[in-house]
Scaffold this motif. Structure first.
Motif, PDB file in Angstrom:
ATOM      1  N   PRO A  46      89.476  78.662  47.586  1.00  0.00           N
ATOM      2  CA  PRO A  46      89.919  79.993  48.013  1.00  0.00           C
ATOM      3  C   PRO A  46      89.204  81.146  47.328  1.00  0.00           C
ATOM      4  O   PRO A  46      89.059  82.212  47.920  1.00  0.00           O
ATOM      5  N   ALA A  47      88.761  80.961  46.088  1.00  0.00           N
ATOM      6  CA  ALA A  47      88.114  82.072  45.387  1.00  0.00           C
ATOM      7  C   ALA A  47      86.860  82.527  46.108  1.00  0.00           C
ATOM      8  O   ALA A  47      86.622  83.725  46.277  1.00  0.00           O
ATOM      9  N   TYR A  48      86.039  81.573  46.545  1.00  0.00           N
ATOM     10  CA  TYR A  48      84.803  81.925  47.255  1.00  0.00           C
ATOM     11  C   TYR A  48      85.093  82.304  48.700  1.00  0.00           C
ATOM     12  O   TYR A  48      84.577  83.296  49.211  1.00  0.00           O
ATOM     13  N   MET A  49      85.927  81.534  49.373  1.00  0.00           N
ATOM     14  CA  MET A  49      86.163  81.726  50.801  1.00  0.00           C
ATOM     15  C   MET A  49      87.030  82.959  51.088  1.00  0.00           C
ATOM     16  O   MET A  49      86.702  83.777  51.951  1.00  0.00           O
ATOM     17  N   VAL A  50      88.149  83.087  50.368  1.00  0.00           N
ATOM     18  CA  VAL A  50      89.130  84.135  50.641  1.00  0.00           C
ATOM     19  C   VAL A  50      88.967  85.320  49.704  1.00  0.00           C
ATOM     20  O   VAL A  50      89.111  86.476  50.092  1.00  0.00           O
ATOM     21  N   GLY A  51      88.673  85.035  48.429  1.00  0.00           N
ATOM     22  CA  GLY A  51      88.458  86.094  47.462  1.00  0.00           C
ATOM     23  C   GLY A  51      89.510  86.123  46.373  1.00  0.00           C
ATOM     24  O   GLY A  51      90.523  85.418  46.421  1.00  0.00           O
ATOM     25  N   THR A  52      89.251  86.918  45.358  1.00  0.00           N
ATOM     26  CA  THR A  52      90.144  87.139  44.227  1.00  0.00           C
ATOM     27  C   THR A  52      90.209  88.643  43.988  1.00  0.00           C
ATOM     28  O   THR A  52      89.499  89.416  44.651  1.00  0.00           O
ATOM     29  N   PRO A  53      91.024  89.111  43.048  1.00  0.00           N
ATOM     30  CA  PRO A  53      91.036  90.550  42.753  1.00  0.00           C
ATOM     31  C   PRO A  53      89.675  91.088  42.334  1.00  0.00           C
ATOM     32  O   PRO A  53      89.422  92.294  42.467  1.00  0.00           O
ATOM     33  N   ASP A  54      88.793  90.206  41.842  1.00  0.00           N
ATOM     34  CA  ASP A  54      87.479  90.648  41.371  1.00  0.00           C
ATOM     35  C   ASP A  54      86.344  90.280  42.322  1.00  0.00           C
ATOM     36  O   ASP A  54      85.190  90.627  42.070  1.00  0.00           O
ATOM     37  N   TYR A  55      86.638  89.577  43.395  1.00  0.00           N
ATOM     38  CA  TYR A  55      85.563  89.123  44.290  1.00  0.00           C
ATOM     39  C   TYR A  55      86.058  89.137  45.726  1.00  0.00           C
ATOM     40  O   TYR A  55      87.082  88.517  46.046  1.00  0.00           O
ATOM     41  N   TYR A  56      85.363  89.851  46.588  1.00  0.00           N
ATOM     42  CA  TYR A  56      85.734  89.912  47.995  1.00  0.00           C
ATOM     43  C   TYR A  56      85.232  88.647  48.681  1.00  0.00           C
ATOM     44  O   TYR A  56      84.051  88.362  48.669  1.00  0.00           O
ATOM     45  N   GLY A  57      86.135  87.884  49.239  1.00  0.00           N
ATOM     46  CA  GLY A  57      85.786  86.590  49.820  1.00  0.00           C
ATOM     47  C   GLY A  57      84.684  86.652  50.856  1.00  0.00           C
ATOM     48  O   GLY A  57      84.567  87.628  51.604  1.00  0.00           O
ATOM     49  N   SER A  58      83.896  85.599  50.919  1.00  0.00           N
ATOM     50  CA  SER A  58      82.744  85.565  51.827  1.00  0.00           C
ATOM     51  C   SER A  58      83.085  85.099  53.224  1.00  0.00           C
ATOM     52  O   SER A  58      82.271  85.257  54.135  1.00  0.00           O
TER      53      SER A  58
END
Length: 323
Positions: A303-315
């Motif tokens: 989910p961090a890469y696909m959807v994103g985190t507070p620091d990274y907008y998912g791809s």
């Protein structure tokens, strides 16, 4: 030697703060995984005890390798237990490694890179967090300037042809600026092959008589992978221009297997959320393979890469149906 090393790293740190408009580099085609290790067995607890009162950084273990590119070796940067722990975190989450297309900036599969890998999340557990602290102490570069640690696995014959860690495309130049430095940590012994080679290094002549190197490694200045050691090299000159001597590759594994962990560090924060995270931005995917990855369940697995985190907008927010 120690004073010159610290001065060189201080210069690198100073220039990273003053050249905030330089372009970024970074591989965006590989998957993060947010699953945390929760087993509190005796081995895990013994690792946590190591360096709880400090990050374990010991400058006396650092030696200078070359000036073109600027490269340094830290003997025993990781303990055997830390190496094994990182491999355990990654082993069942590996996917085919990708490269960034020089024109579009999109992640694509290529035969120049045949390893498999995955990204940890920043501070994934106490051990990972401590290693990240140690990297910051060694490089004099802020933790927030670093990407997540990537774990790579090379089996027999697998390699990564010589390449640069800075990008040539504009699409990947929006966050963090250029990569100023790379810390490459070796997590396993390799019986033969698997060396890190710098084809353009001025120091390649000093290894001409080393018959223990593979044919690939003899094409430049090479470093043999040794479990626990870490290599630091700079992709930029002190004047902020890209260093073509930093061209490097991973030679094919001839006997055994190779595990490594890479930390790429940028000239400014890599944690700043992308402007794309604005609610007014059109819902899109950042990679042509997003729909395929989503169909394979990657929205839930990574989910961090696909959807994103507070620091990274998912791809792959569109394919994951979160916008």
């Amino acid at each position: 030697m120690a004073s010159s090393l610290l001065f060189s790293l201080f210069l690198a740190f100073s220039f990273s703060l003053t050249h905030s408009a330089i372009d970024q580099s970074g591989f965006h085609g590989e998957s993060y995984n947010m699953k945390l290790r929760t087993t509190k067995d005796a081995s895990h607890e013994s690792i946590l005890q190591l360096g709880r009162s400090s990050n374990g950084f010991d400058p006396t273990r650092v030696s200078h390798l070359t000036w073109r590119p600027r490269a340094f070796l830290y003997k025993g940067f990781l303990t055997d237990e830390e190496c094994d722990h990182l491999i355990v975190l990654a082993r069942d989450k590996l996917e085919k490694s990708m490269v960034a297309d020089n024109e579009s900036g999109k992640s694509v599969m290529s035969e120049i890179r045949t390893s498999s890998g995955m990204f940890l999340s920043k501070g994934q557990d106490e051990i990972v967090a401590r290693i990240e602290d140690r990297i910051a102490a060694w490089t004099f570069l802020p933790k927030e300037n670093g990407e997540s640690i990537q774990i790579l696995h090379y089996e027999h014959g697998q390699k990564y042809e010589p390449h640069y860690d800075y990008f040539h495309d504009k699409a990947n130049q929006e966050l963090g600026g250029h990569r100023i430095a790379t810390v490459l940590m070796y997590l396993s012994q390799v019986t033969k092959g698997g060396e890190t080679v710098f084809p353009n290094s001025e120091a390649k002549e000093i290894q001409l008589g080393d018959d223990t190197l593979s044919d690939c490694a003899k094409r430049g200045y090479a470093l043999k992978p040794n479990k626990g050691d870490a290599l630091l090299f700079f992709s930029l000159h002190p004047d902020a221009t890209t260093d073509q001597n930093s061209l490097h590759g991973s030679c094919p594994v001839i006997e055994g297997e190779k595990w490594s962990a890479t930390k790429w560090i940028h000239v400014r924060s890599f944690d700043t959320p992308s402007k794309r995270s604005s609610s007014n931005v059109e819902c899109t995917d950042e990679d042509d393979l997003c729909a395929q990855w989503a169909a394979l369940g990657e929205c839930q697995k990574n989910p961090a890469y696909m959807v994103g985190t507070p620091d990274y907008y998912g791809s792959c927010r569109k394919s994951c149906k979160v916008c």
